[in-house]
Design an enzyme around this catalytic site. Structure first.
Site, PDB file in Angstrom:
ATOM      1  N   ARG A  26       0.594  -1.193   0.068  1.00 55.85           N
ATOM      2  CA  ARG A  26       0.006   0.101   0.133  1.00 55.85           C
ATOM      3  C   ARG A  26       0.996   1.308   0.138  1.00 55.85           C
ATOM      4  O   ARG A  26       0.342   1.787   0.260  1.00 55.85           O
ATOM      5  CB  ARG A  26      -0.690   0.479   1.414  1.00 55.85           C
ATOM      6  CG  ARG A  26      -2.243  -1.106   1.425  1.00 55.85           C
ATOM      7  CD  ARG A  26      -2.935  -0.523   0.233  1.00 55.85           C
ATOM      8  NE  ARG A  26      -4.206  -1.809   0.336  1.00 55.85           N
ATOM      9  CZ  ARG A  26      -5.381  -0.932   0.960  1.00 55.85           C
ATOM     10  NH1 ARG A  26      -6.061  -0.362   1.289  1.00 55.85           N
ATOM     11  NH2 ARG A  26      -6.608  -2.489   1.078  1.00 55.85           N
ATOM     12  N   ARG A  30      -3.086   6.564   1.223  1.00 51.81           N
ATOM     13  CA  ARG A  30      -3.721   7.939   1.691  1.00 51.81           C
ATOM     14  C   ARG A  30      -3.197   8.678   2.555  1.00 51.81           C
ATOM     15  O   ARG A  30      -3.080   9.777   3.210  1.00 51.81           O
ATOM     16  CB  ARG A  30      -4.785   7.883   2.537  1.00 51.81           C
ATOM     17  CG  ARG A  30      -6.432   7.488   1.425  1.00 51.81           C
ATOM     18  CD  ARG A  30      -7.426   6.686   2.276  1.00 51.81           C
ATOM     19  NE  ARG A  30      -7.561   5.973   2.583  1.00 51.81           N
ATOM     20  CZ  ARG A  30      -8.417   4.547   2.444  1.00 51.81           C
ATOM     21  NH1 ARG A  30      -9.137   5.419   3.422  1.00 51.81           N
ATOM     22  NH2 ARG A  30      -7.273   3.373   3.239  1.00 51.81           N
ATOM     23  N   ARG A  39      -6.429  11.551  -5.899  1.00 51.94           N
ATOM     24  CA  ARG A  39      -7.463  10.659  -5.541  1.00 51.94           C
ATOM     25  C   ARG A  39      -8.809  11.599  -5.537  1.00 51.94           C
ATOM     26  O   ARG A  39      -9.744  11.606  -6.097  1.00 51.94           O
ATOM     27  CB  ARG A  39      -7.284  10.516  -3.939  1.00 51.94           C
ATOM     28  CG  ARG A  39      -8.351   9.765  -3.526  1.00 51.94           C
ATOM     29  CD  ARG A  39      -8.791   8.290  -4.009  1.00 51.94           C
ATOM     30  NE  ARG A  39      -9.661   7.864  -2.542  1.00 51.94           N
ATOM     31  CZ  ARG A  39     -11.431   7.572  -3.451  1.00 51.94           C
ATOM     32  NH1 ARG A  39     -11.436   8.921  -4.317  1.00 51.94           N
ATOM     33  NH2 ARG A  39     -11.811   7.754  -2.448  1.00 51.94           N
ATOM     34  N   ASP A  76      -6.682  -2.038  -7.548  1.00 48.72           N
ATOM     35  CA  ASP A  76      -7.078  -3.103  -6.269  1.00 48.72           C
ATOM     36  C   ASP A  76      -7.634  -4.620  -6.615  1.00 48.72           C
ATOM     37  O   ASP A  76      -8.019  -5.138  -7.803  1.00 48.72           O
ATOM     38  CB  ASP A  76      -8.383  -2.333  -5.926  1.00 48.72           C
ATOM     39  CG  ASP A  76      -9.222  -2.625  -4.217  1.00 48.72           C
ATOM     40  OD1 ASP A  76      -8.066  -2.435  -3.391  1.00 48.72           O
ATOM     41  OD2 ASP A  76      -9.574  -3.302  -4.525  1.00 48.72           O
ATOM     42  N   TYR A 151     -15.113 -11.206  -0.112  1.00 46.55           N
ATOM     43  CA  TYR A 151     -15.933 -10.351  -0.513  1.00 46.55           C
ATOM     44  C   TYR A 151     -17.235  -9.679  -1.415  1.00 46.55           C
ATOM     45  O   TYR A 151     -18.508  -9.587  -1.067  1.00 46.55           O
ATOM     46  CB  TYR A 151     -15.372  -8.649  -1.243  1.00 46.55           C
ATOM     47  CG  TYR A 151     -13.940  -8.178  -0.489  1.00 46.55           C
ATOM     48  CD1 TYR A 151     -13.875  -7.133   0.913  1.00 46.55           C
ATOM     49  CD2 TYR A 151     -12.414  -8.798  -0.128  1.00 46.55           C
ATOM     50  CE1 TYR A 151     -13.039  -6.792   1.169  1.00 46.55           C
ATOM     51  CE2 TYR A 151     -11.793  -8.408   0.920  1.00 46.55           C
ATOM     52  CZ  TYR A 151     -11.908  -7.691   1.805  1.00 46.55           C
ATOM     53  OH  TYR A 151     -10.836  -7.017   2.964  1.00 46.55           O
TER      54      TYR A 151
HETATM   55  O1  CP3 Z   1      -0.297  -1.898  -2.365  1.00 47.18           O
HETATM   56  C1  CP3 Z   1      -0.461  -0.725  -3.187  1.00 47.18           C
HETATM   57  O2  CP3 Z   1       0.555   0.611  -3.242  1.00 47.18           O
HETATM   58  C2  CP3 Z   1      -1.125  -0.752  -4.536  1.00 47.18           C
HETATM   59  C3  CP3 Z   1      -2.254  -1.019  -4.492  1.00 47.18           C
HETATM   60  C4  CP3 Z   1      -3.545  -1.799  -3.442  1.00 47.18           C
HETATM   61  C5  CP3 Z   1      -4.552  -0.788  -3.054  1.00 47.18           C
HETATM   62  N1  CP3 Z   1      -5.827  -2.449  -2.783  1.00 47.18           N
HETATM   63  C6  CP3 Z   1      -5.050   0.271  -3.432  1.00 47.18           C
HETATM   64  C7  CP3 Z   1      -6.515   0.611  -2.226  1.00 47.18           C
HETATM   65  C8  CP3 Z   1      -2.823  -3.267  -3.122  1.00 47.18           C
HETATM   66  C9  CP3 Z   1      -2.541  -3.841  -3.974  1.00 47.18           C
HETATM   67  C10 CP3 Z   1      -4.508  -3.013  -2.506  1.00 47.18           C
HETATM   68  C11 CP3 Z   1      -5.303  -4.573  -2.415  1.00 47.18           C
HETATM   69  C12 CP3 Z   1      -6.045  -5.178  -1.428  1.00 47.18           C
HETATM   70  N2  CP3 Z   1      -7.328  -4.229  -1.185  1.00 47.18           N
HETATM   71  C13 CP3 Z   1      -6.494  -5.775  -0.582  1.00 47.18           C
HETATM   72  C14 CP3 Z   1      -5.190  -7.074  -0.014  1.00 47.18           C
HETATM   73  C15 CP3 Z   1      -4.339  -6.384   0.319  1.00 47.18           C
HETATM   74  C16 CP3 Z   1      -4.346  -5.715   2.148  1.00 47.18           C
HETATM   75  O3  CP3 Z   1      -4.458  -4.677   2.261  1.00 47.18           O
HETATM   76  O4  CP3 Z   1      -4.971  -6.786   2.636  1.00 47.18           O
HETATM   77  C17 CP3 Z   1      -7.141  -5.764   0.263  1.00 47.18           C
HETATM   78  C18 CP3 Z   1      -8.600  -6.642   0.952  1.00 47.18           C
HETATM   79  C19 CP3 Z   1      -8.963  -4.973  -0.592  1.00 47.18           C
HETATM   80  C20 CP3 Z   1      -9.495  -4.494  -1.118  1.00 47.18           C
HETATM   81  C21 CP3 Z   1      -9.926  -3.220   0.042  1.00 47.18           C
HETATM   82  N3  CP3 Z   1      -9.588  -1.933  -1.065  1.00 47.18           N
HETATM   83  C22 CP3 Z   1     -10.205  -2.560   0.714  1.00 47.18           C
HETATM   84  C23 CP3 Z   1     -11.042  -4.205   2.182  1.00 47.18           C
HETATM   85  C24 CP3 Z   1     -10.434  -0.996   1.193  1.00 47.18           C
HETATM   86  C25 CP3 Z   1     -11.043  -0.769   2.058  1.00 47.18           C
HETATM   87  C26 CP3 Z   1      -9.858  -0.467   3.207  1.00 47.18           C
HETATM   88  C27 CP3 Z   1      -9.287   0.815   2.884  1.00 47.18           C
HETATM   89  O5  CP3 Z   1      -8.226   0.374   2.876  1.00 47.18           O
HETATM   90  O6  CP3 Z   1      -9.852   1.668   2.309  1.00 47.18           O
HETATM   91  C28 CP3 Z   1      -9.457  -0.409   0.112  1.00 47.18           C
HETATM   92  C29 CP3 Z   1      -9.845   0.813  -0.893  1.00 47.18           C
HETATM   93  C30 CP3 Z   1      -7.892   0.932  -1.095  1.00 47.18           C
HETATM   94  N4  CP3 Z   1      -7.767  -0.135  -2.272  1.00 47.18           N
HETATM   95  C31 CP3 Z   1      -7.735   2.072  -1.237  1.00 47.18           C
HETATM   96  C32 CP3 Z   1      -6.545   2.217  -1.838  1.00 47.18           C
HETATM   97  C33 CP3 Z   1      -4.939   3.200  -1.666  1.00 47.18           C
HETATM   98  C34 CP3 Z   1      -8.201   2.929  -0.288  1.00 47.18           C
HETATM   99  C35 CP3 Z   1      -9.222   3.779  -0.733  1.00 47.18           C
HETATM  100  C36 CP3 Z   1      -9.282   5.067  -1.730  1.00 47.18           C
HETATM  101  O7  CP3 Z   1      -7.952   5.983  -1.642  1.00 47.18           O
HETATM  102  O8  CP3 Z   1     -10.204   5.622  -1.063  1.00 47.18           O
END
Ligand code: CP3
Length: 344
Positions: A26, A30, A39, A76, A151
């Site tokens: 990640r 944010r 964003r 994602d 999910y």
């Molecule tokens: O690693 C990176 O920088 C690459 C981008 C990346 C994102 N999601 C961006 C993201 C990667 C590799 C993921 C993987 C992901 N997404 C996983 C597996 C890794 C982990 O963290 O367990 C999972 C379970 C998801 C599903 C997901 N996406 C959730 C549960 C959420 C909401 C929780 C949260 O952190 O906000 C997201 C949203 C998400 N994916 C964001 C980002 C940067 C935040 C959304 C935003 O910017 O508003």
């Protein structure tokens, strides 16, 4: 494309690189003010994922700031269910929402159109590769079928994935079918990322830790093995990292059983056990993301412990899970300098 002195690729090939190369799960996110600005301009989170231009920009932001050894494609894991028309939305403060799937929904899933839907992501991979410094590796990724299925079944995140565990006990055949569909689509998606310029790919099984022993074998190991076999049969040079968060002792044979090149470790994995796993092959991890929030001595001590135990073998330094929005960007500067031996 020939890998040009990309240290992470060397580690994935089993070499020890000192100091170890690093990136953070990640890393585009944010905690970075420049991410929040892009964003906000993009509109929705999925708009950002499907804009090759903006996805490229946010992927590069942490590379410009910190010079990590790898960039990870900004996307994602839920773009696959989105491509399967499960109506994925990201609501502010609520995390992801999808239309919950049932047996009939699984039987009706249609793989046609998925590759087309994901084409903007593949375009981003090519753009990112073209913009990255030669020595920076590019990582692609997908979610593991089990984690993506949790999910799809609940329709949102849950603390323990009880809905998916229950569904799998009640409807084992439909559930197996769902995992197979996700595995096959994910394999195609990873091959497309590799062809577009990804040096390696990571499979995120973030919810592996809620599974019992037999379910781990059936729902975590088997589908990930199916993806890896499929990708490697078509692209033998592919390098794959498998990250089964919370799997604990079940990690003992995870690398061998899935045929991954390297395994990711969360912060609950004891370093002594990590050292045993590293004797079998490369490992990645495993700093507690809360140490990056805390900063100072907590950060330094956590880094030093990992380097001391795992630094003399094939290691990709990383966190044990994603960096959180509360992390101070200056603590990441401190982390990078310490891992690289510039401040010890
Ligand atoms: O690693 C990176 O920088 C690459 C981008 C990346 C994102 N999601 C961006 C993201 C990667 C590799 C993921 C993987 C992901 N997404 C996983 C597996 C890794 C982990 O963290 O367990 C999972 C379970 C998801 C599903 C997901 N996406 C959730 C549960 C959420 C909401 C929780 C949260 O952190 O906000 C997201 C949203 C998400 N994916 C964001 C980002 C940067 C935040 C959304 C935003 O910017 O508003």
């Amino acid at each position: 494309m020939a890998a040009q002195n990309r240290k992470i690729v060397d580690v994935l090939d089993g070499k020890t690189v000192s100091p170890p190369p690093l990136w953070l799960m990640r890393q585009a996110g944010r905690y970075l003010p420049e991410y929040r600005a892009t964003r906000a301009a993009a509109g929705s989170f999925l708009d950002l994922c499907y804009s090759p231009e903006l996805a490229t920009e946010v992927t590069l932001q942490p590379i410009r700031r910190y010079g990590f050894d790898a960039a990870i494609l900004f996307s994602d894991i839920l773009v696959i269910p989105d491509a399967l028309k499960r109506n994925v939305r990201f609501e502010e403060g609520h995390g992801p929402r999808l239309d919950p799937i049932d047996v009939d929904g699984i039987l009706a899933l249609e793989g046609e159109g998925v590759a087309n839907h994901l084409q903007p992501v593949i375009e981003a991979v090519g753009r990112i590769r073209a913009a990255l410094p030669g020595e920076t590796a590019l990582l692609g990724f997908c979610g593991a079928p089990w984690t993506v299925a949790t999910y799809m079944i609940a329709g949102h995140g849950t603390p323990d994935q009880a809905p998916a565990r229950l569904f799998a006990y009640r409807e084992p055949e439909a559930f197996a079918r769902l995992l197979d569909i996700l595995a096959d689509l994910s394999a195609d998606y990873l091959v497309a990322q590799i062809d577009a310029g990804a040096d390696a790919v990571q499979i995120f099984d973030s919810w592996a830790g809620v599974l019992g022993e037999k379910e781990f074998a059936d729902y975590a190991v088997r589908p990930v093995r199916r993806i890896i076999d499929s990708v490697k049969s078509r692209r033998p040079q592919a390098r794959i990292i498998a990250f089964a968060k919370g799997a604990g002792l079940l990690l003992k044979s995870y690398r061998q059983d899935t045929r991954a090149d390297a395994i990711g470790l969360d912060w609950s994995v004891p370093l002594s056990f990590a050292a045993d796993l590293q004797k079998e092959g490369p490992v990645q991890g495993n700093l507690d993301p809360m140490r990056v929030v805390a900063g100072g001595k907590a950060l330094d001590d956590g880094i030093d412990a990992i380097l001391q135990v795992l630094g003399n073998g094939p290691l990709i330094f990383n966190l044990g899970h994603g960096i959180t929005p509360q992390a101070d960007p200056d603590n990441v500067t401190r982390l990078v300098a310490r891992v690289r031996g510039e401040s010890r």
